[in-house]
Scaffold this active site. Structure first.
Site, PDB file in Angstrom:
ATOM      1  N   ASP A  67     -41.512  45.365   9.951  1.00 12.25           N
ATOM      2  CA  ASP A  67     -42.448  44.684   9.055  1.00 12.25           C
ATOM      3  C   ASP A  67     -43.645  45.548   8.692  1.00 12.25           C
ATOM      4  OD1 ASP A  67     -43.623  44.616  11.588  1.00 12.25           O
ATOM      5  OD2 ASP A  67     -43.189  42.485  11.886  1.00 12.25           O
ATOM      6  N   ASN A 136     -46.543  32.736  19.433  1.00  9.41           N
ATOM      7  CA  ASN A 136     -45.946  31.545  18.807  1.00  9.41           C
ATOM      8  C   ASN A 136     -44.421  31.658  18.690  1.00  9.41           C
ATOM      9  OD1 ASN A 136     -45.590  33.410  16.759  1.00  9.41           O
ATOM     10  ND2 ASN A 136     -46.801  32.330  15.216  1.00  9.41           N
ATOM     11  N   HIS A 138     -42.735  34.195  17.309  1.00 14.22           N
ATOM     12  CA  HIS A 138     -42.193  34.934  16.157  1.00 14.22           C
ATOM     13  C   HIS A 138     -41.501  36.229  16.592  1.00 14.22           C
ATOM     14  CE1 HIS A 138     -46.232  37.233  15.201  1.00 14.22           C
ATOM     15  NE2 HIS A 138     -45.512  37.916  16.049  1.00 14.22           N
ATOM     16  N   GLU A 143     -42.309  33.730  11.227  1.00 17.66           N
ATOM     17  CA  GLU A 143     -43.158  32.741  11.880  1.00 17.66           C
ATOM     18  C   GLU A 143     -42.365  31.451  12.132  1.00 17.66           C
ATOM     19  OE1 GLU A 143     -45.763  33.953  13.056  1.00 17.66           O
ATOM     20  OE2 GLU A 143     -47.281  34.591  11.596  1.00 17.66           O
TER      21      GLU A 143
HETATM   22  P1  PGA Z   1     -47.899  42.575  20.423  1.00 17.82           P
HETATM   23  O1  PGA Z   1     -47.204  41.876  19.187  1.00 17.82           O
HETATM   24  O2  PGA Z   1     -46.936  43.557  20.974  1.00 17.82           O
HETATM   25  O3  PGA Z   1     -49.107  43.236  19.829  1.00 17.82           O
HETATM   26  O4  PGA Z   1     -48.240  41.494  21.406  1.00 17.82           O
HETATM   27  C1  PGA Z   1     -45.905  41.388  19.332  1.00 17.82           C
HETATM   28  C2  PGA Z   1     -45.551  40.532  18.149  1.00 17.82           C
HETATM   29  O5  PGA Z   1     -46.423  39.852  17.601  1.00 17.82           O
HETATM   30  O6  PGA Z   1     -44.363  40.517  17.771  1.00 17.82           O
END
Ligand code: PGA
Length: 242
Positions: A67, A136, A138, A143
């Site tokens: 992404d 959450n 995702h 999302e």
């Molecule tokens: P993070 O993000 O490794 O910064 O916790 C993971 C994500 O949001 O997929």
């Protein structure tokens, strides 16, 4: 659910194991799927070290990132393109045209998502996909509520995600409101998946992803339907499942 789960006592052991999982799949012609965020930073450091010691070469692999933020130029240090250069690509022998990430600077993000999706199906699907997980649930920027059959698309980021990612932007309001992400359909095409989670803030998302019926309310729960998933957790992230 046919997954392998390992819980690590030290961050060093976690990062090394994640890097070794990837390294074992770095072979000529391989297509690797990469993730950004705080979680895999140590994994990339270890991969760069393996390359420095002459143990792996990225010369004949291609990579796809999950992404990118809409509106950020690849040169912007807060972009995921910059993240990948900084944490991995500048340290290894990958060819400049062998790594792929959606462009946050594209004038038409929908068109960019469609282009990236076409490229994904042309060159992919990926052999080995690394994933983080949001608090959450995702995966990529899919999302909660995202249908499992979605391909690459433009997404409106939730406030929770903007809050979690505020660090480099200074405030959640300054985090881009939209992103381009590979869809769950793309992610599920990967032959193998490595899901990484560190920290107590991920424990509930991990518990729901592994213990609840798969459904779009917890995007990572789709991984229960994938035939080959490996999950690496630290002890805090494992709090709800072991
Ligand atoms: P993070 O993000 O490794 O910064 O916790 C993971 C994500 O949001 O997929």
């Amino acid at each position: 659910m046919p997954y392998t789960l390992k819980v690590f006592e030290s961050e060093e052991a976690f990062d090394r194991a994640a890097a070794e999982w990837v390294a074992a799949r770095v072979r000529p012609g391989a297509v690797l799927g990469f993730a950004t965020g705080n979680t895999p930073v140590g994994m990339y450091r270890q991969l760069a070290a393996l390359h420095r010691r002459g143990e792996i070469s990225f010369a004949a692999v291609r990579t796809f990132n999950l992404d990118e933020y809409v509106g950020l130029d690849p040169a912007d240090p807060r972009s995921y393109a910059a993240y990948m250069r900084e944490h991995l690509f500048r340290w290894v022998d990958i060819a400049p045209d062998a790594w792929h990430i959606p462009s946050g600077a594209a004038p038409d993000p929908e068109e960019e998502a469609a282009r990236y999706d076409r490229l994904y199906w042309e060159l992919g699907p990926v052999d080995a996909q690394v994933l983080g997980i949001g608090g959450n649930g995702h995966i990529g920027f899919n999302e909660p509520g995202t249908p499992f059959d979605k391909t690459t698309h433009v997404v409106e980021l939730t406030w929770q995600t903007r809050l979690a990612n505020a660090g480099p932007f200074g405030s959640p309001e300054a985090v881009p409101a939209r992103a381009i992400t590979l869809g769950i359909r793309n992610i599920m095409e990967a032959r193998e998946i490595l899901l990484l989670a560190k920290g107590a803030a991920k424990a509930e998302a991990i518990r729901r992803a592994l213990r609840e019926e798969p459904g779009p309310g917890v995007p990572a729960s789709v991984l229960q339907l994938h035939p080959k998933v490996t999950i690496y957790l630290d002890q805090e992230a494992a709090g709800g499942v072991v």
